[in-house]
Design a protein around this motif. Structure first.
Motif, PDB file in Angstrom:
ATOM      1  N   ARG A  45       3.564   8.286  19.253  1.00  0.00           N
ATOM      2  CA  ARG A  45       4.014   9.338  20.175  1.00  0.00           C
ATOM      3  C   ARG A  45       5.339   8.910  20.792  1.00  0.00           C
ATOM      4  NH1 ARG A  45       1.170  11.231  25.832  1.00  0.00           N
ATOM      5  NH2 ARG A  45       2.760  12.762  26.436  1.00  0.00           N
ATOM      6  N   THR A  46       6.352   9.724  20.634  1.00  0.00           N
ATOM      7  CA  THR A  46       7.682   9.365  21.126  1.00  0.00           C
ATOM      8  C   THR A  46       7.710   9.412  22.652  1.00  0.00           C
ATOM      9  OG1 THR A  46       8.676  10.339  19.159  1.00  0.00           O
ATOM     10  CG2 THR A  46      10.144   9.881  21.017  1.00  0.00           C
ATOM     11  N   PRO A  47       8.030   8.308  23.309  1.00  0.00           N
ATOM     12  CA  PRO A  47       8.106   8.307  24.779  1.00  0.00           C
ATOM     13  C   PRO A  47       9.329   9.102  25.258  1.00  0.00           C
ATOM     14  CG  PRO A  47       7.949   6.067  23.866  1.00  0.00           C
ATOM     15  CD  PRO A  47       8.287   6.969  22.747  1.00  0.00           C
ATOM     16  N   ASP A  48       9.261   9.549  26.499  1.00  0.00           N
ATOM     17  CA  ASP A  48      10.443  10.160  27.119  1.00  0.00           C
ATOM     18  C   ASP A  48      11.380   9.082  27.635  1.00  0.00           C
ATOM     19  OD1 ASP A  48       9.690  12.967  26.847  1.00  0.00           O
ATOM     20  OD2 ASP A  48       8.077  12.487  28.239  1.00  0.00           O
ATOM     21  N   CYS A  65      14.029  -3.169  20.745  1.00  0.00           N
ATOM     22  CA  CYS A  65      15.012  -2.150  21.126  1.00  0.00           C
ATOM     23  C   CYS A  65      15.900  -1.801  19.931  1.00  0.00           C
ATOM     24  CB  CYS A  65      15.839  -2.671  22.298  1.00  0.00           C
ATOM     25  SG  CYS A  65      17.043  -1.497  22.941  1.00  0.00           S
ATOM     26  N   ARG A  66      16.376  -2.814  19.224  1.00  0.00           N
ATOM     27  CA  ARG A  66      17.242  -2.590  18.064  1.00  0.00           C
ATOM     28  C   ARG A  66      16.524  -1.763  16.999  1.00  0.00           C
ATOM     29  NH1 ARG A  66      18.505  -4.729  13.128  1.00  0.00           N
ATOM     30  NH2 ARG A  66      16.742  -6.167  13.200  1.00  0.00           N
ATOM     31  N   ARG A  67      15.245  -2.080  16.750  1.00  0.00           N
ATOM     32  CA  ARG A  67      14.493  -1.352  15.725  1.00  0.00           C
ATOM     33  C   ARG A  67      14.198   0.084  16.146  1.00  0.00           C
ATOM     34  NH1 ARG A  67      10.152  -5.715  13.138  1.00  0.00           N
ATOM     35  NH2 ARG A  67      11.599  -7.495  13.069  1.00  0.00           N
ATOM     36  N   THR A  74      13.340   7.831  17.966  1.00  0.00           N
ATOM     37  CA  THR A  74      13.637   7.126  19.217  1.00  0.00           C
ATOM     38  C   THR A  74      15.112   6.729  19.333  1.00  0.00           C
ATOM     39  OG1 THR A  74      12.873   5.092  18.106  1.00  0.00           O
ATOM     40  CG2 THR A  74      11.308   6.213  19.564  1.00  0.00           C
ATOM     41  N   GLN A  75      15.932   7.326  18.497  1.00  0.00           N
ATOM     42  CA  GLN A  75      17.357   6.986  18.476  1.00  0.00           C
ATOM     43  C   GLN A  75      18.022   7.236  19.822  1.00  0.00           C
ATOM     44  OE1 GLN A  75      19.931   9.117  15.582  1.00  0.00           O
ATOM     45  NE2 GLN A  75      19.878   7.177  14.452  1.00  0.00           N
ATOM     46  N   THR A  76      17.594   8.293  20.516  1.00  0.00           N
ATOM     47  CA  THR A  76      18.221   8.653  21.789  1.00  0.00           C
ATOM     48  C   THR A  76      17.281   8.495  22.986  1.00  0.00           C
ATOM     49  OG1 THR A  76      17.629  10.987  21.464  1.00  0.00           O
ATOM     50  CG2 THR A  76      19.782  10.278  20.652  1.00  0.00           C
ATOM     51  N   THR A  77      16.097   7.904  22.763  1.00  0.00           N
ATOM     52  CA  THR A  77      15.160   7.695  23.864  1.00  0.00           C
ATOM     53  C   THR A  77      15.742   6.685  24.858  1.00  0.00           C
ATOM     54  OG1 THR A  77      13.263   8.118  22.414  1.00  0.00           O
ATOM     55  CG2 THR A  77      12.827   6.957  24.490  1.00  0.00           C
ATOM     56  N   PRO A  78      15.815   7.025  26.149  1.00  0.00           N
ATOM     57  CA  PRO A  78      16.346   6.066  27.127  1.00  0.00           C
ATOM     58  C   PRO A  78      15.496   4.803  27.198  1.00  0.00           C
ATOM     59  CG  PRO A  78      16.211   8.264  28.077  1.00  0.00           C
ATOM     60  CD  PRO A  78      15.477   8.313  26.775  1.00  0.00           C
ATOM     61  N   ILE A  79      16.152   3.653  27.218  1.00  0.00           N
ATOM     62  CA  ILE A  79      15.460   2.371  27.312  1.00  0.00           C
ATOM     63  C   ILE A  79      16.056   1.561  28.463  1.00  0.00           C
ATOM     64  CG2 ILE A  79      14.924   0.180  26.162  1.00  0.00           C
ATOM     65  CD1 ILE A  79      15.104   1.625  23.497  1.00  0.00           C
TER      66      ILE A  79
END
Length: 227
Positions: A45-48, A65-67, A74-79
């Protein structure tokens, strides 16, 4: 719909503290204890938004994070990277590996919430809005009201949550399992076919008065909301 935050932290006391405070603020929370588990949960499930500790068992936070950045979902998911490493070189490394923000431990919970909201406002502004519009459909998440044009639409609680999730993610295809996790919750056992029943009810309500069906069935994949 509650924003879904994935907390990746192997220190039990801090993970519990963060889970308690985020749930208190109205977030839905997932917990991963290491980098590999973080990748698995994010795939399910893709997190917000993701809070990622730097030093983790099995797979470091920066490598996780890199993966995540290499995956389309998850390319644009804020981390936000959480770490005890405060050197400038470490901060630069974390940002270079794809983190959007960097908080050094110990940190204050209010500051963490402020940074979380700032990233969500940029990445997914609809998550923090009470009234959301897609096409001629309007949903008020505080008043629990839905309108299609000027016509009020009466929905049951599950159909309302389902529409809320769809309307915040227009165009994206969700499997039945993803919708079950997001709308019913991960701790509730419901048959996957139950999703079809509630999607059917939602479609029937939205198509009243000759309106076009905004929910697209994707064969062998799931459903998508098209404004």
């Amino acid at each position: 719909m509650q924003p879904y935050v994935l907390i990746v932290e192997d220190e039990d006391s801090l993970a519990t503290l963060l889970e308690y405070n985020f749930e208190k603020e109205g977030y839905e929370v997932g917990i991963a204890r290491d980098g590999e588990e973080a990748l698995l949960l994010a795939a399910e499930r893709t997190p917000d938004i993701i809070l990622m500790d730097w030093m983790l068992p099995k797979l470091s936070g920066v490598e996780a994070c890199r993966r995540l950045r290499r995956r389309e979902e998850t390319q644009t998911t804020p981390i936000i990277m959480l770490t005890a490493r405060g050197d400038e070189t470490d901060r630069i490394t974390g940002l270079d590996y794809g983190a959007d923000d960097y908080i050094v431990k110990p940190f204050s919970i209010p500051e963490l919430f402020a940074r979380t909201r700032a990233l969500l406002r940029r990445a997914k502004p609809s998550l923090l809005q009470d009234v959301i519009r897609q096409g001629d459909i309007e949903i008020d998440t505080k008043a629990f009201r839905v309108k299609c044009g000027d016509t009020p639409i009466h929905l049951g609680p599950t159909e309302f949550r389902l529409l809320d999730y769809f309307i915040r993610n227009p165009g994206r295809v969700f499997s039945r399992e993803q919708l079950l996790d997001a709308v019913w919750g991960r701790d509730v056992y419901v048959e996957a076919r139950t999703v079809d029943v509630h999607v059917g009810r939602l479609r029937k309500a939205l198509k009243k008065n000759g309106k076009t069906d905004p929910i697209r069935t994707v064969r062998s994949a799931g459903y998508a909301f098209e404004a």
